[in-house]
Design a protein around this motif. Structure first.
Motif, PDB file in Angstrom:
ATOM      1  N   TYR A 246      67.761  84.450  21.281  1.00 52.69           N
ATOM      2  CA  TYR A 246      67.876  84.624  19.957  1.00 52.69           C
ATOM      3  C   TYR A 246      67.289  83.960  18.869  1.00 52.69           C
ATOM      4  O   TYR A 246      66.813  84.331  17.945  1.00 52.69           O
ATOM      5  CB  TYR A 246      69.466  84.605  19.666  1.00 52.69           C
ATOM      6  CG  TYR A 246      70.259  85.615  20.113  1.00 52.69           C
ATOM      7  CD1 TYR A 246      70.170  87.218  19.691  1.00 52.69           C
ATOM      8  CD2 TYR A 246      71.502  85.580  21.093  1.00 52.69           C
ATOM      9  CE1 TYR A 246      71.054  87.996  20.098  1.00 52.69           C
ATOM     10  CE2 TYR A 246      72.252  86.540  21.589  1.00 52.69           C
ATOM     11  CZ  TYR A 246      72.011  87.945  21.066  1.00 52.69           C
ATOM     12  OH  TYR A 246      72.688  88.696  21.571  1.00 52.69           O
ATOM     13  N   ARG A 247      66.788  82.870  19.237  1.00 58.48           N
ATOM     14  CA  ARG A 247      66.099  81.978  18.461  1.00 58.48           C
ATOM     15  C   ARG A 247      64.777  82.474  18.388  1.00 58.48           C
ATOM     16  O   ARG A 247      64.260  82.574  17.145  1.00 58.48           O
ATOM     17  CB  ARG A 247      65.774  80.298  19.326  1.00 58.48           C
ATOM     18  CG  ARG A 247      65.326  79.331  18.384  1.00 58.48           C
ATOM     19  CD  ARG A 247      65.237  77.998  19.097  1.00 58.48           C
ATOM     20  NE  ARG A 247      64.495  77.232  18.395  1.00 58.48           N
ATOM     21  CZ  ARG A 247      63.815  76.107  19.317  1.00 58.48           C
ATOM     22  NH1 ARG A 247      64.270  75.901  20.330  1.00 58.48           N
ATOM     23  NH2 ARG A 247      63.410  75.233  18.420  1.00 58.48           N
TER      24      ARG A 247
ATOM     25  N   ASP B 187      63.348  85.422  34.159  1.00 56.81           N
ATOM     26  CA  ASP B 187      62.937  84.480  35.509  1.00 56.81           C
ATOM     27  C   ASP B 187      64.268  84.610  36.374  1.00 56.81           C
ATOM     28  O   ASP B 187      65.130  83.955  36.155  1.00 56.81           O
ATOM     29  CB  ASP B 187      62.656  83.062  34.894  1.00 56.81           C
ATOM     30  CG  ASP B 187      62.284  82.334  36.179  1.00 56.81           C
ATOM     31  OD1 ASP B 187      62.234  82.889  37.296  1.00 56.81           O
ATOM     32  OD2 ASP B 187      62.126  80.994  35.882  1.00 56.81           O
ATOM     33  N   VAL B 188      63.955  85.492  37.366  1.00 55.82           N
ATOM     34  CA  VAL B 188      65.223  85.425  38.283  1.00 55.82           C
ATOM     35  C   VAL B 188      64.993  84.890  39.556  1.00 55.82           C
ATOM     36  O   VAL B 188      65.474  85.412  40.766  1.00 55.82           O
ATOM     37  CB  VAL B 188      65.510  87.275  38.344  1.00 55.82           C
ATOM     38  CG1 VAL B 188      66.078  87.846  37.278  1.00 55.82           C
ATOM     39  CG2 VAL B 188      64.179  88.143  38.818  1.00 55.82           C
TER      40      VAL B 188
ATOM     41  N   SER C 182      70.165  83.064  31.578  1.00 52.62           N
ATOM     42  CA  SER C 182      71.055  81.937  31.147  1.00 52.62           C
ATOM     43  C   SER C 182      70.710  81.783  29.645  1.00 52.62           C
ATOM     44  O   SER C 182      71.424  81.071  28.692  1.00 52.62           O
ATOM     45  CB  SER C 182      71.398  80.818  31.942  1.00 52.62           C
ATOM     46  OG  SER C 182      70.441  79.975  32.045  1.00 52.62           O
ATOM     47  N   GLU C 183      69.527  81.726  29.336  1.00 58.95           N
ATOM     48  CA  GLU C 183      68.902  81.198  28.005  1.00 58.95           C
ATOM     49  C   GLU C 183      69.087  82.186  26.817  1.00 58.95           C
ATOM     50  O   GLU C 183      67.946  82.456  26.183  1.00 58.95           O
ATOM     51  CB  GLU C 183      67.324  80.759  28.327  1.00 58.95           C
ATOM     52  CG  GLU C 183      67.179  79.721  29.320  1.00 58.95           C
ATOM     53  CD  GLU C 183      67.636  78.496  28.607  1.00 58.95           C
ATOM     54  OE1 GLU C 183      67.498  78.439  27.445  1.00 58.95           O
ATOM     55  OE2 GLU C 183      67.962  77.757  29.427  1.00 58.95           O
TER      56      GLU C 183
END
Length: 461
Positions: A217-218, A235-236, A211-212
């Motif tokens: 992109y950052r 991280d799943v 979700s991050e």
């Protein structure tokens, strides 16, 4: 530089193998024939052209050794097959020594494989001693980042050395202490980027949840002008995953959340073994089948065999075969009453064949028909599937592979009737361990244990 050296060495091994083969084939000292020289030159050119396409001049740092050696063998096979086609095309096969060609193919291939194996082992040893490593900075939540660090510490032969962490949760949950074990922990993005640049860190690993996306992109923007390897390690842990291998669907990268864990190619040895073993077992056990069938028929009225619907691979239904061990009776629709101790429905012969698992032997017919495997999770009654699928985590994932006559749970004592959810949970854990760690030799181990220990168990009644 290293890649060019490796290519030249491979070409030299082709020449060396051909010369050694010539000395073995013609010990009297005949000179190389023109056809042989032409073939050697052609093989050298093919090695220089085809080997890079198989990707084993790239780093082997994070790749499995058997997989890479398999690529080497495939590449050399492609070279040998192409040269053989050339010989046939030019109609020069009669002028060429077949024995020399075979010797040179084997010797050159062995030299190439052994050398690459030796180089890989030497590099692994060097990395264990702290040489030839790549520095890594890890960005992510502290828990997952520390798990990655622990994994790298356990595998120093991979050649990755973590040097610092960036806590992406610091602004939300507050910063953790300034160190994670021996590593400094940074909480400022600019300071982290500056450190990566100042220390010329080779790789940045983004240990982030799926979700991050904005955070990913950052980091991409921050390092877009730097020659640093940026890797995303999702991280799943929050997902209910059983098999999360990477896949490819029409060129689109995928993560398999609950797909079939074993590829069809990997299953070929298992499929061949199943059919051969079942056929041999049915032939050798034919006299025993006759004795058990006669005992059942003479001691209680009804058919010799009992059939019941079970789920096979991916939930496909099939009829399982067993020797009948109970007197003929009828139950309400959708209800299956498991056998209990001193169950009045179990016949005297039935009690013996259930305790010794002789009632399971007709399932070799199911194996021969391709509905079951010799080794795999035991299939339960459909009614029990409906009962436990919502109570036991991972229960239905057992049906991602073929059910078996024996299994890892059974050889560890979990067989027979299961009346408690806790016992079924433990049995399922053994089944999932088997699926996650499956190999053909794991199957052979289970078969061996089953043969030497037998099927007798105190829980079977």
């Amino acid at each position: 530089m290293f890649k060019n050296t490796a290519r030249c060495l491979d070409a030299l091994f082709v020449i060396a193998g051909a010369l050694i083969a010539h000395a073995m084939r013609f010990p009297s000292g005949y000179q190389l024939a023109d056809n042989e020289r032409l073939l050697i030159a052609f093989n050298c050119v093919l090695v220089l052209l085809l080997f890079p396409a198989f990707g084993f001049y790239e780093t082997w740092r994070s790749r499995a050794l058997p997989l890479m050696l398999g690529r080497v063998v495939m590449a050399w096979f492609a070279v040998s097959a192409t040269s053989l086609v050339l010989v046939f095309t030019l109609h020069r096969m009669d002028e060429l020594s077949r024995l020399w060609f075979g010797y040179s193919t084997l010797i050159s291939g062995a030299l190439i494989v052994v050398t690459k194996f030796g180089a890989h082992v030497a590099l692994r040893m060097a990395r264990r001693r702290g040489l030839n490593y790549r520095t890594v900075a890890i960005a992510g939540a502290p828990g997952f980042s520390r798990m990655l660090i622990a994994h790298l510490d356990r595998t120093p032969q991979a050649g990755f050395k973590p040097v610092c962490l960036f806590d992406t949760n610091a602004q939300v949950y507050g910063a953790i202490d300034g160190r994670a074990g021996r590593l400094p922990v940074l909480v400022d993005m600019d300071a982290f980027v500056a450190r990566v640049r100042a220390e010329h860190i080779n790789e940045v690993w983004l240990a982030l949840p799926l979700s991050e996306e904005h955070t990913i992109y950052r980091f991409k923007r921050a390092f877009q002008h730097d020659f640093v390897n940026l890797r995303f390690i999702p991280d799943v842990r929050s997902l209910s995953l059983f098999n999360h291998a990477l896949g490819d669907v029409f060129g689109i990268a995928t993560i398999n959340l609950s797909a079939t864990p074993i590829s069809p190619v990997q299953m070929w040895p298992k499929l061949i073994f199943d059919r051969l073993f079942a056929l041999v077992a049915l032939i050798l056990l034919a006299p025993l089948f006759g004795l058990v069938a006669a005992a059942i028929k003479l001691t209680s009225p009804g058919p010799v065999f009992f059939t019941q619907e079970r789920k096979g691979i991916d939930g496909h239904p099939f009829r399982i075969y067993k020797f009948r061990s109970m007197s003929v009776h009828h139950e309400a629709q959708g209800q299956v009453t498991p056998a209990a101790r001193r169950d009045a429905r179990v016949t005297k012969v039935g009690a013996f064949i259930r305790r010794t698992s002789l009632d399971e032997l007709p399932q070799f017919f199911n194996v021969l028909l391709g509905q079951m495997s010799v080794v795999g999770p035991r299939p339960h009654a459909v009614e029990h599937d409906d009962l436990y699928k919502d109570q036991v985590y991972g229960y239905m994932y057992r049906y991602r592979i073929k059910p078996g006559i024996t299994g890892w749970a059974q050889v560890n004592g979990y067989r027979g009737t299961t009346t408690k959810v806790e016992k079924m949970e433990t049995r399922v854990k053994f089944d999932l361990f088997y699926i996650h760690n499956w190999s053909f030799w794991f199957d052979m181990r289970i078969v061996g244990i089953t043969i030497f220990r037998g099927f007798v168990g105190r829980n079977a009644y």
